[in-house]
Design a protein around this motif. Structure first.
Motif, PDB file in Angstrom:
ATOM      1  N   VAL A  99       0.890  -1.316   0.074  1.00 50.05           N
ATOM      2  CA  VAL A  99       0.073   0.141   0.040  1.00 50.05           C
ATOM      3  C   VAL A  99       0.950   1.179  -0.003  1.00 50.05           C
ATOM      4  CG1 VAL A  99      -1.720   1.346   1.411  1.00 50.05           C
ATOM      5  CG2 VAL A  99      -2.022  -0.940   1.040  1.00 50.05           C
ATOM      6  N   GLU A 100       1.947   1.224   0.903  1.00 51.79           N
ATOM      7  CA  GLU A 100       2.672   2.320   0.943  1.00 51.79           C
ATOM      8  C   GLU A 100       3.433   2.657  -0.330  1.00 51.79           C
ATOM      9  OE1 GLU A 100       5.258   1.358   4.189  1.00 51.79           O
ATOM     10  OE2 GLU A 100       3.987   1.919   5.683  1.00 51.79           O
ATOM     11  N   GLN A 101       3.980   1.693  -1.140  1.00 48.07           N
ATOM     12  CA  GLN A 101       4.575   1.889  -2.405  1.00 48.07           C
ATOM     13  C   GLN A 101       3.567   2.424  -3.373  1.00 48.07           C
ATOM     14  OE1 GLN A 101       6.756  -1.607  -3.913  1.00 48.07           O
ATOM     15  NE2 GLN A 101       7.059  -0.727  -5.867  1.00 48.07           N
ATOM     16  N   MET A 102       2.429   1.826  -3.391  1.00 47.21           N
ATOM     17  CA  MET A 102       1.409   2.330  -4.390  1.00 47.21           C
ATOM     18  C   MET A 102       1.084   3.433  -4.193  1.00 47.21           C
ATOM     19  SD  MET A 102      -2.440   0.760  -4.926  1.00 47.21           S
ATOM     20  CE  MET A 102      -2.867   1.019  -3.104  1.00 47.21           C
ATOM     21  N   VAL A 103       0.662   4.026  -2.959  1.00 45.10           N
ATOM     22  CA  VAL A 103       0.151   5.556  -2.657  1.00 45.10           C
ATOM     23  C   VAL A 103       1.532   6.406  -2.951  1.00 45.10           C
ATOM     24  CG1 VAL A 103      -0.422   6.981  -0.921  1.00 45.10           C
ATOM     25  CG2 VAL A 103      -1.517   4.764  -1.085  1.00 45.10           C
ATOM     26  N   ARG A 104       2.943   6.047  -2.646  1.00 49.16           N
ATOM     27  CA  ARG A 104       3.921   6.863  -2.957  1.00 49.16           C
ATOM     28  C   ARG A 104       3.836   7.135  -4.394  1.00 49.16           C
ATOM     29  NH1 ARG A 104       7.056   4.490   0.513  1.00 49.16           N
ATOM     30  NH2 ARG A 104       7.415   2.781  -0.855  1.00 49.16           N
ATOM     31  N   LEU A 108      -3.076   8.785  -3.429  1.00 45.97           N
ATOM     32  CA  LEU A 108      -4.244   8.040  -2.482  1.00 45.97           C
ATOM     33  C   LEU A 108      -5.236   7.735  -3.262  1.00 45.97           C
ATOM     34  CD1 LEU A 108      -4.016  10.151   0.717  1.00 45.97           C
ATOM     35  CD2 LEU A 108      -3.732   7.915   0.557  1.00 45.97           C
ATOM     36  N   ASN A 109      -5.792   8.616  -4.228  1.00 46.68           N
ATOM     37  CA  ASN A 109      -6.944   8.382  -5.017  1.00 46.68           C
ATOM     38  C   ASN A 109      -6.639   7.986  -6.579  1.00 46.68           C
ATOM     39  OD1 ASN A 109      -8.850   9.090  -2.931  1.00 46.68           O
ATOM     40  ND2 ASN A 109      -8.065  11.304  -3.255  1.00 46.68           N
ATOM     41  N   LEU A 110      -5.472   7.046  -6.800  1.00 53.15           N
ATOM     42  CA  LEU A 110      -5.292   6.437  -7.928  1.00 53.15           C
ATOM     43  C   LEU A 110      -6.199   5.708  -8.634  1.00 53.15           C
ATOM     44  CD1 LEU A 110      -3.567   3.017  -7.740  1.00 53.15           C
ATOM     45  CD2 LEU A 110      -4.314   4.267  -5.592  1.00 53.15           C
ATOM     46  N   PHE A 111      -7.214   5.219  -8.082  1.00 52.77           N
ATOM     47  CA  PHE A 111      -8.365   4.411  -8.829  1.00 52.77           C
ATOM     48  C   PHE A 111      -9.201   5.331  -9.559  1.00 52.77           C
ATOM     49  CE2 PHE A 111      -9.094   4.890  -4.324  1.00 52.77           C
ATOM     50  CZ  PHE A 111     -10.033   5.783  -4.203  1.00 52.77           C
ATOM     51  N   ASN A 117      -4.933   1.772 -12.899  1.00 53.37           N
ATOM     52  CA  ASN A 117      -4.864   1.772 -11.523  1.00 53.37           C
ATOM     53  C   ASN A 117      -5.972   1.181 -10.673  1.00 53.37           C
ATOM     54  OD1 ASN A 117      -2.571   3.576 -11.973  1.00 53.37           O
ATOM     55  ND2 ASN A 117      -3.673   5.476 -11.729  1.00 53.37           N
ATOM     56  N   ARG A 118      -7.117   1.137 -11.354  1.00 56.16           N
ATOM     57  CA  ARG A 118      -8.169   0.671 -10.236  1.00 56.16           C
ATOM     58  C   ARG A 118      -7.946  -0.747 -10.000  1.00 56.16           C
ATOM     59  NH1 ARG A 118     -12.133   3.693 -12.347  1.00 56.16           N
ATOM     60  NH2 ARG A 118     -12.338   2.338 -14.105  1.00 56.16           N
ATOM     61  N   LYS A 119      -7.441  -1.454 -11.199  1.00 53.19           N
ATOM     62  CA  LYS A 119      -6.967  -2.853 -10.758  1.00 53.19           C
ATOM     63  C   LYS A 119      -5.708  -3.158  -9.967  1.00 53.19           C
ATOM     64  CE  LYS A 119      -8.730  -4.427 -15.162  1.00 53.19           C
ATOM     65  NZ  LYS A 119      -8.498  -5.050 -16.571  1.00 53.19           N
ATOM     66  N   ARG A 125      -5.488  -4.013  -2.139  1.00 54.56           N
ATOM     67  CA  ARG A 125      -6.357  -3.674  -0.913  1.00 54.56           C
ATOM     68  C   ARG A 125      -7.263  -4.883  -0.921  1.00 54.56           C
ATOM     69  NH1 ARG A 125      -5.815   1.253   1.128  1.00 54.56           N
ATOM     70  NH2 ARG A 125      -4.687   3.002  -0.129  1.00 54.56           N
ATOM     71  N   LYS A 126      -7.647  -5.726  -1.859  1.00 52.80           N
ATOM     72  CA  LYS A 126      -8.920  -6.500  -1.876  1.00 52.80           C
ATOM     73  C   LYS A 126      -8.389  -8.083  -1.944  1.00 52.80           C
ATOM     74  CE  LYS A 126     -12.518  -3.267  -2.647  1.00 52.80           C
ATOM     75  NZ  LYS A 126     -13.563  -2.960  -3.534  1.00 52.80           N
ATOM     76  N   VAL A 127      -7.991  -8.172  -3.413  1.00 54.02           N
ATOM     77  CA  VAL A 127      -7.700  -9.522  -4.061  1.00 54.02           C
ATOM     78  C   VAL A 127      -6.608 -10.126  -3.132  1.00 54.02           C
ATOM     79  CG1 VAL A 127      -6.974 -10.752  -5.985  1.00 54.02           C
ATOM     80  CG2 VAL A 127      -8.381  -8.931  -6.269  1.00 54.02           C
ATOM     81  N   GLU A 128      -5.438  -9.492  -2.804  1.00 52.33           N
ATOM     82  CA  GLU A 128      -4.368 -10.240  -1.905  1.00 52.33           C
ATOM     83  C   GLU A 128      -4.971 -10.637  -0.723  1.00 52.33           C
ATOM     84  OE1 GLU A 128      -1.408 -11.037   0.341  1.00 52.33           O
ATOM     85  OE2 GLU A 128      -2.426  -9.121   0.628  1.00 52.33           O
ATOM     86  N   PRO A 129      -5.495  -9.878   0.206  1.00 49.95           N
ATOM     87  CA  PRO A 129      -5.952 -10.093   1.403  1.00 49.95           C
ATOM     88  C   PRO A 129      -6.991 -11.111   1.398  1.00 49.95           C
ATOM     89  CG  PRO A 129      -5.848  -7.698   1.104  1.00 49.95           C
ATOM     90  CD  PRO A 129      -5.608  -8.313  -0.131  1.00 49.95           C
TER      91      PRO A 129
END
Length: 193
Positions: A99-104, A108-111, A117-119, A125-129
């Motif tokens: 998450v930190e790398q993605m947001v960096r 924050l609102n990349l999607f 970016n949405r994928k 945030r969803k698929v891996e967990p």
């Protein structure tokens, strides 16, 4: 995951389709014991299922994905459900580093900026967990209903999930309407989000 021949036959022959939501819940919880869990977002459908689950097995498993972007009302609902039914809720978080790398890199609102970016965001945030939550389960329960969207019109009450190692996916409310869900929730005084 190894499903017995008789369970496989029940799923494949469609005989479970005629069962009520409560009968499906009893069958699923009795069949899979502690190797089944509800993936809950604490929607009206999910809290109705939680109510049914605890009638069959007060220790039935419930998990949720905390994406880091949930509304306060969802956290409040988790607490209300935990208190009312005295059930633990397994909370799955995305991997912090990812998450930190993605947001960096993307913000924050990349999607909002692209499908790619949405994928990426959903994957982290969803698929891996979700994959981690399901890793040691033989079956999972969802609140999917055929009426929700066109893409769910053919969802079965019980089926094998090809997206999750072929484990059994149980959708006890598949044939329910929104009015049925709300009637059940109100009849039983279930808090809902």
């Amino acid at each position: 995951m190894e499903v017995s021949t008789s369970v496989r036959r029940q799923i494949e022959d469609g005989s479970l389709e005629s069962k009520s939501a409560q009968e499906i819940m009893k069958w699923a919880l009795d069949t899979f014991n502690d190797k089944i869990a509800l993936a809950s977002s604490f929607s009206a459908e999910d809290v109705a299922i939680i109510h049914m689950m605890v009638q069959v097995n007060p220790k039935a498993r419930i998990f949720t994905l905390d994406t880091g972007r949930l509304n306060q009302e969802t956290y409040d609902m988790m607490d209300k459900i935990r208190e009312r039914y005295k059930v633990p809720i397994e909370i799955m978080f995305p991997k912090t580093e990812a998450v930190e790398q993605m947001v960096r890199e993307k913000g924050l609102n990349l999607f909002y900026h692209s499908v790619e970016n949405r994928k990426l965001c959903c994957g982290i945030r969803k698929v891996e967990p979700l994959g981690r939550a399901l890793a040691n389960l033989d079956a999972w329960i969802t609140g999917l209903r055929r009426e929700q969207v066109v893409t769910r019109a053919a969802v079965k009450k019980v089926d094998f999930d090809p997206t999750q190692r072929g484990i059994v996916k149980v959708n006890p409310l598949a044939d329910w309407t929104w009015d049925q869900v709300m009637s059940y929730v109100k009849q039983h005084g279930i808090p809902y989000n």
